[in-house]
Design an enzyme around this catalytic site. Structure first.
Site, PDB file in Angstrom:
ATOM      1  N   GLN A 119       0.809  -1.210   0.000  1.00  0.00           N
ATOM      2  CA  GLN A 119       0.000   0.000   0.000  1.00  0.00           C
ATOM      3  C   GLN A 119       0.852   1.275   0.000  1.00  0.00           C
ATOM      4  O   GLN A 119       0.321   2.380   0.092  1.00  0.00           O
ATOM      5  CB  GLN A 119      -0.930  -0.001   1.220  1.00  0.00           C
ATOM      6  N   HIS A 184      -1.021   0.232   5.601  1.00  0.00           N
ATOM      7  CA  HIS A 184      -1.607   1.261   6.454  1.00  0.00           C
ATOM      8  C   HIS A 184      -0.673   2.437   6.723  1.00  0.00           C
ATOM      9  O   HIS A 184      -0.321   2.742   7.859  1.00  0.00           O
ATOM     10  CB  HIS A 184      -2.067   0.644   7.784  1.00  0.00           C
ATOM     11  N   GLU A 279     -14.968   4.369  10.113  1.00  0.00           N
ATOM     12  CA  GLU A 279     -15.447   5.395  11.032  1.00  0.00           C
ATOM     13  C   GLU A 279     -15.305   6.804  10.467  1.00  0.00           C
ATOM     14  O   GLU A 279     -14.264   7.170   9.922  1.00  0.00           O
ATOM     15  CB  GLU A 279     -14.647   5.368  12.341  1.00  0.00           C
ATOM     16  N   TYR A 289      -9.565   7.913  20.091  1.00  0.00           N
ATOM     17  CA  TYR A 289     -10.652   7.401  19.256  1.00  0.00           C
ATOM     18  C   TYR A 289     -10.738   5.877  19.243  1.00  0.00           C
ATOM     19  O   TYR A 289     -11.457   5.307  18.424  1.00  0.00           O
ATOM     20  CB  TYR A 289     -10.561   8.037  17.857  1.00  0.00           C
ATOM     21  N   TYR A 300     -10.622 -10.088  10.581  1.00  0.00           N
ATOM     22  CA  TYR A 300     -10.862 -10.679   9.270  1.00  0.00           C
ATOM     23  C   TYR A 300     -11.201 -12.161   9.352  1.00  0.00           C
ATOM     24  O   TYR A 300     -11.809 -12.710   8.435  1.00  0.00           O
ATOM     25  CB  TYR A 300      -9.653 -10.443   8.362  1.00  0.00           C
TER      26      TYR A 300
END
Length: 411
Positions: A119, A184, A279, A289, A300
């Site tokens: 990613q 990520h 979210e 958070y 998963y």
């Protein structure tokens, strides 16, 4: 001439109608489910307040015209609108280009090397309000650190007068610590009204039993707020005790790939959940958070995350969440003239949803949701053109830049 193929759905509908007519009973074709009809991955979890998820569906009142502007992009990721209406575009393998007057430039010179595995790569791009005079550009990327490690970094440079290079490029911020992961990275860049730069990061795919997003000693799974000139912590940040990383604005996030200022100048973010639990938040200074202690999703493998908790004292509830996920990437609050009925609404890119997700927000609560341009592809980023049209980056190799307009409007 090759035989004409007839889509299966109309054939099935016609067959059912014919059978109904022959038997004296009219049988309707099965209706397509809307997005709120799909069952959640975590059915035992319940929202904390009304419309925290599955808000009423806003009726689809218009059809959008789609005009491809650029095709054949290589994993496009971010874009920034320039004062003259042109766009800076990033491609994950490491290229930044300018789209202007129907033409796409060659890759700009002067960009750093990126770690484009997984990613990673060249990610977001942003310009400040004074770009017309300074020509300064900021970008985020996964920076190789050696030994297989990398980290989210922020660089800046000045766009050359001829628009072919970023000059005086320098890296102003580096996520700490470096991580041997391809997942990520975050990472959206948003200038606040005060001129300081918000940078979103991911928790780098660390498992839930390694709650790095809760650790104030690192930059993983955080919203950061920095000085765009130096990369240092911006004044007014909440953590100044010398123990926490001073760049942190908020923490307990999973992987934020959508962020924007609302019409009141407040920051909103949308982060990826696991299976369920995407979210929408309005991050405020010093607040937690919750990831991975609380989540409206599951692992998963179908197992609950940390016992399946969705609330805990001292941790913020999301303003809104999705289960199943939309896989959010890119966000704007609409301010244009082409769609006056959208003014002030949040428009969020959906990779999994393959749509632009529109949220009506009233009093910091979501009151309605709509999916626009469904089936357009994996939406990676969104901008609003000067005339109010939507500019949408479609993820993939090849990817594309598409213009969305009200049907009947001039392209």
């Amino acid at each position: 001439m090759p035989p004409t193929r007839v889509p299966a759905a109309p054939v099935l509908a016609a067959a059912l109608a014919l059978i109904g007519a022959l038997t004296g009973v009219l049988t309707a074709a099965p209706a397509l489910a809307d997005f709120n009809d799909y069952p959640p991955n975590a059915p035992d979890q319940t929202p904390a307040f009304r419309n925290q998820t599955r808000a009423p569906v806003i009726p689809q009142a218009l059809r959008l015209a789609r005009t491809p502007l650029v095709e054949g992009l290589r994993d496009p990721w971010g874009m920034a609108l320039l004062p003259d209406g042109s766009l800076l575009l990033t491609e994950k393998p490491g290229a930044m280009r300018i789209y202007r007057d129907g033409r796409l430039s060659a890759p700009l010179k002067g960009l750093p090397k990126v770690d484009a595995r997984g990613q990673g790569g060249l990610l977001d791009v942003a310009v400040a309000a004074d770009f017309a005079s300074t020509r300064q550009v900021w970008f985020s990327f996964s920076e190789p650190r050696g030994n297989g490690e990398n980290g989210t970094a922020v660089g800046t440079g000045r766009l050359s007068p001829d628009g072919t290079a970023l000059e005086e490029m320098r890296v102003i911020f580096r996520q700490q610590p470096g991580i041997g992961s391809q997942h990520h990275f975050g990472s959206r860049l948003v200038f606040g009204g005060d001129g300081y730069l918000y940078v979103t990061t991911g928790e780098r795919g660390m498992p839930a039993d390694m709650p790095v997003a809760q650790d104030l000693g690192n930059h993983l799974g955080k919203v950061l707020r920095i000085d765009p000139a130096t990369g240092k912590a911006a004044p007014g940040n909440p953590f100044t005790d010398g123990k926490a990383q001073p760049e942190i604005w908020s923490y307990g996030h999973r992987n934020i790939q959508a962020a924007a200022l609302d019409p009141q100048g407040r920051l909103w973010t949308v982060e990826h959940g696991p299976r369920g639990g995407d979210e929408l938040n309005r991050p405020q200074a010093g607040r937690n958070y919750g990831w991975p202690i609380i989540s409206y999703g599951e692992n998963y493998d179908g197992n609950p995350i940390d016992g399946g908790l969705t609330a805990r004292q001292g941790m913020e509830q999301p303003v809104y969440y999705w289960d199943p996920v939309i896989a959010p990437s890119g966000m704007v609050f609409y301010r244009g003239d082409m769609f006056p009925e959208w003014r002030g609404d949040a428009l969020i890119g959906g990779l999994r949803a393959e749509a632009v997700v529109r949220l009506k927000i009233e009093g910091d609560r979501v009151t309605g949701e709509q999916r626009l341009a469904q089936g357009i592809g994996r939406v990676r980023d969104i901008e609003v053109a000067p005339d109010g049209a939507l500019l949408v980056l479609i993820d993939g190799d090849p990817g594309a830049l598409i213009r969305l307009t009200r049907r009947g409007a001039q392209p």
